[in-house]
Design a protein around this motif. Structure first.
Motif, PDB file in Angstrom:
ATOM      1  N   THR A  75     -11.002 -12.789 -23.957  1.00 20.09           N
ATOM      2  CA  THR A  75     -10.265 -13.991 -23.556  1.00 20.09           C
ATOM      3  C   THR A  75      -9.193 -13.671 -22.522  1.00 20.09           C
ATOM      4  O   THR A  75      -9.068 -14.366 -21.520  1.00 20.09           O
ATOM      5  CB  THR A  75      -9.618 -14.651 -24.795  1.00 20.09           C
ATOM      6  OG1 THR A  75     -10.632 -14.948 -25.739  1.00 20.09           O
ATOM      7  CG2 THR A  75      -8.896 -15.919 -24.405  1.00 20.09           C
ATOM      8  N   LEU A  76      -8.423 -12.617 -22.765  1.00 18.64           N
ATOM      9  CA  LEU A  76      -7.343 -12.275 -21.838  1.00 18.64           C
ATOM     10  C   LEU A  76      -7.836 -11.578 -20.584  1.00 18.64           C
ATOM     11  O   LEU A  76      -7.130 -11.537 -19.580  1.00 18.64           O
ATOM     12  CB  LEU A  76      -6.305 -11.396 -22.544  1.00 18.64           C
ATOM     13  CG  LEU A  76      -5.573 -12.042 -23.712  1.00 18.64           C
ATOM     14  CD1 LEU A  76      -4.663 -11.037 -24.393  1.00 18.64           C
ATOM     15  CD2 LEU A  76      -4.790 -13.260 -23.252  1.00 18.64           C
ATOM     16  N   ILE A  79     -11.001 -14.529 -18.535  1.00 14.18           N
ATOM     17  CA  ILE A  79     -10.588 -15.845 -18.028  1.00 14.18           C
ATOM     18  C   ILE A  79      -9.551 -15.701 -16.913  1.00 14.18           C
ATOM     19  O   ILE A  79      -9.799 -16.118 -15.789  1.00 14.18           O
ATOM     20  CB  ILE A  79     -10.100 -16.756 -19.169  1.00 14.18           C
ATOM     21  CG1 ILE A  79     -11.276 -17.090 -20.076  1.00 14.18           C
ATOM     22  CG2 ILE A  79      -9.465 -18.025 -18.613  1.00 14.18           C
ATOM     23  CD1 ILE A  79     -10.921 -17.839 -21.325  1.00 14.18           C
ATOM     24  N   PRO A  80      -8.385 -15.087 -17.154  1.00  9.25           N
ATOM     25  CA  PRO A  80      -7.417 -15.006 -16.046  1.00  9.25           C
ATOM     26  C   PRO A  80      -7.722 -13.917 -15.030  1.00  9.25           C
ATOM     27  O   PRO A  80      -7.313 -14.014 -13.877  1.00  9.25           O
ATOM     28  CB  PRO A  80      -6.087 -14.734 -16.742  1.00  9.25           C
ATOM     29  CG  PRO A  80      -6.448 -14.073 -17.999  1.00  9.25           C
ATOM     30  CD  PRO A  80      -7.787 -14.625 -18.407  1.00  9.25           C
ATOM     31  N   GLY A  81      -8.470 -12.879 -15.429  1.00  9.90           N
ATOM     32  CA  GLY A  81      -8.748 -11.759 -14.520  1.00  9.90           C
ATOM     33  C   GLY A  81      -9.428 -12.171 -13.227  1.00  9.90           C
ATOM     34  O   GLY A  81      -8.917 -11.891 -12.133  1.00  9.90           O
ATOM     35  N   PRO A  82     -10.581 -12.836 -13.289  1.00 11.02           N
ATOM     36  CA  PRO A  82     -11.233 -13.254 -12.048  1.00 11.02           C
ATOM     37  C   PRO A  82     -10.408 -14.253 -11.233  1.00 11.02           C
ATOM     38  O   PRO A  82     -10.474 -14.245 -10.004  1.00 11.02           O
ATOM     39  CB  PRO A  82     -12.532 -13.901 -12.532  1.00 11.02           C
ATOM     40  CG  PRO A  82     -12.787 -13.312 -13.865  1.00 11.02           C
ATOM     41  CD  PRO A  82     -11.443 -13.048 -14.462  1.00 11.02           C
ATOM     42  N   VAL A 126      -3.393  -1.056 -10.759  1.00 14.16           N
ATOM     43  CA  VAL A 126      -2.462  -0.071 -11.323  1.00 14.16           C
ATOM     44  C   VAL A 126      -1.428  -0.764 -12.210  1.00 14.16           C
ATOM     45  O   VAL A 126      -1.060  -0.242 -13.273  1.00 14.16           O
ATOM     46  CB  VAL A 126      -1.791   0.748 -10.201  1.00 14.16           C
ATOM     47  CG1 VAL A 126      -0.614   1.547 -10.705  1.00 14.16           C
ATOM     48  CG2 VAL A 126      -2.805   1.663  -9.546  1.00 14.16           C
ATOM     49  N   ILE A 127      -0.980  -1.954 -11.819  1.00 15.46           N
ATOM     50  CA  ILE A 127      -0.021  -2.695 -12.654  1.00 15.46           C
ATOM     51  C   ILE A 127      -0.648  -3.053 -13.994  1.00 15.46           C
ATOM     52  O   ILE A 127      -0.037  -2.850 -15.056  1.00 15.46           O
ATOM     53  CB  ILE A 127       0.475  -3.960 -11.917  1.00 15.46           C
ATOM     54  CG1 ILE A 127       1.416  -3.563 -10.785  1.00 15.46           C
ATOM     55  CG2 ILE A 127       1.168  -4.919 -12.874  1.00 15.46           C
ATOM     56  CD1 ILE A 127       1.783  -4.709  -9.865  1.00 15.46           C
ATOM     57  N   TYR A 128      -1.873  -3.560 -13.984  1.00 15.42           N
ATOM     58  CA  TYR A 128      -2.545  -3.894 -15.239  1.00 15.42           C
ATOM     59  C   TYR A 128      -2.819  -2.652 -16.084  1.00 15.42           C
ATOM     60  O   TYR A 128      -2.683  -2.688 -17.305  1.00 15.42           O
ATOM     61  CB  TYR A 128      -3.841  -4.655 -14.978  1.00 15.42           C
ATOM     62  CG  TYR A 128      -3.617  -6.099 -14.611  1.00 15.42           C
ATOM     63  CD1 TYR A 128      -2.700  -6.866 -15.294  1.00 15.42           C
ATOM     64  CD2 TYR A 128      -4.321  -6.690 -13.586  1.00 15.42           C
ATOM     65  CE1 TYR A 128      -2.487  -8.189 -14.968  1.00 15.42           C
ATOM     66  CE2 TYR A 128      -4.121  -8.018 -13.243  1.00 15.42           C
ATOM     67  CZ  TYR A 128      -3.199  -8.761 -13.948  1.00 15.42           C
ATOM     68  OH  TYR A 128      -2.991 -10.063 -13.621  1.00 15.42           O
ATOM     69  N   LYS A 129      -3.206  -1.571 -15.446  1.00 15.98           N
ATOM     70  CA  LYS A 129      -3.458  -0.335 -16.191  1.00 15.98           C
ATOM     71  C   LYS A 129      -2.157   0.209 -16.761  1.00 15.98           C
ATOM     72  O   LYS A 129      -2.124   0.699 -17.895  1.00 15.98           O
ATOM     73  CB  LYS A 129      -4.122   0.701 -15.290  1.00 15.98           C
ATOM     74  CG  LYS A 129      -4.511   1.972 -15.978  1.00 15.98           C
ATOM     75  CD  LYS A 129      -5.342   1.784 -17.220  1.00 15.98           C
ATOM     76  CE  LYS A 129      -6.646   1.142 -16.939  1.00 15.98           C
ATOM     77  NZ  LYS A 129      -7.425   0.863 -18.146  1.00 15.98           N
ATOM     78  N   GLY A 130      -1.067   0.119 -16.015  1.00 10.61           N
ATOM     79  CA  GLY A 130       0.238   0.556 -16.532  1.00 10.61           C
ATOM     80  C   GLY A 130       0.677  -0.265 -17.733  1.00 10.61           C
ATOM     81  O   GLY A 130       1.206   0.284 -18.709  1.00 10.61           O
ATOM     82  N   ALA A 131       0.445  -1.578 -17.691  1.00 11.67           N
ATOM     83  CA  ALA A 131       0.775  -2.424 -18.843  1.00 11.67           C
ATOM     84  C   ALA A 131      -0.078  -2.048 -20.045  1.00 11.67           C
ATOM     85  O   ALA A 131       0.422  -2.005 -21.184  1.00 11.67           O
ATOM     86  CB  ALA A 131       0.571  -3.898 -18.481  1.00 11.67           C
ATOM     87  N   SER A 132      -1.334  -1.740 -19.827  1.00 15.07           N
ATOM     88  CA  SER A 132      -2.218  -1.322 -20.908  1.00 15.07           C
ATOM     89  C   SER A 132      -1.741  -0.017 -21.530  1.00 15.07           C
ATOM     90  O   SER A 132      -1.684   0.108 -22.762  1.00 15.07           O
ATOM     91  CB  SER A 132      -3.642  -1.171 -20.375  1.00 15.07           C
ATOM     92  OG  SER A 132      -4.486  -0.662 -21.356  1.00 15.07           O
TER      93      SER A 132
END
Length: 165
Positions: A75-76, A79-82, A126-132
């Motif tokens: 879901t996270l 949906i917002p990723g694309p 990189v921002i998304y991977k850093g948050a992960s």
């Protein structure tokens, strides 16, 4: 070098050559290595994420925990990723193909700002991977393992209790 807006030809010193005008991108190797790192760590974290869910929940809740985990991931992510990546790609378009003057919208992109597109996609990844990584670290710091207590029937059988250590 100049791009003629009416056709797909590049004009250079009075001569026109068919094709797109481009220059050598010295950021290309850095961006490719960065994207390889982001994609590689994404695939390397999938199995440990499921393993964490299986270890952190009691036996009777494990299938539910993994199911909820994958629902949240799908879901996270799907949906917002694309939508976010599509907006990022559209923001780097230089020339839009206007399909019909009466139709609404811009149509499709004919030419992108290549360097800006690759750099912005790398930064967003990189921002998304850093948050992960941050959330995995917070989960690691906040996790308190349950104690194993021997049952009365046999010392080889253990059960998980909720009591603190």
């Amino acid at each position: 070098m100049q791009k003629n807006n009416n056709s797909n030809h590049v004009i250079t010193e009075g001569k026109a050559y068919p094709g797109k005008c481009f220059k050598i991108c010295w950021w290309q190797n850095l961006i490719l290595v960065g994207l390889f790192f982001v994609i590689g760590t994404t695939f390397m974290c999938a199995v440990p994420g499921v393993d964490l869910s299986l270890r952190c929940f009691p036996q009777h809740l494990r299938s539910l925990a993994v199911g909820v985990q994958w629902i949240l991931i799908r879901t996270l992510g799907t949906i917002p990723g694309p939508i976010i990546f599509g907006a990022m790609i559209d923001s780097t378009c230089q020339i839009w193909n206007k399909r019909d003057l009466c139709a609404e919208g811009l149509g499709s992109c004919v030419m992108y700002k290549n360097q800006e597109l690759s750099f912005s996609l790398l930064i967003l990844s990189v921002i998304y991977k850093g948050a992960s990584i941050l959330f995995f670290g917070l989960a690691l710091l906040s996790y308190k393992p349950a104690r194993l207590v021997a049952t009365e029937s046999s010392p080889s059988h253990h059960r998980v209790t909720e009591s603190p250590m």
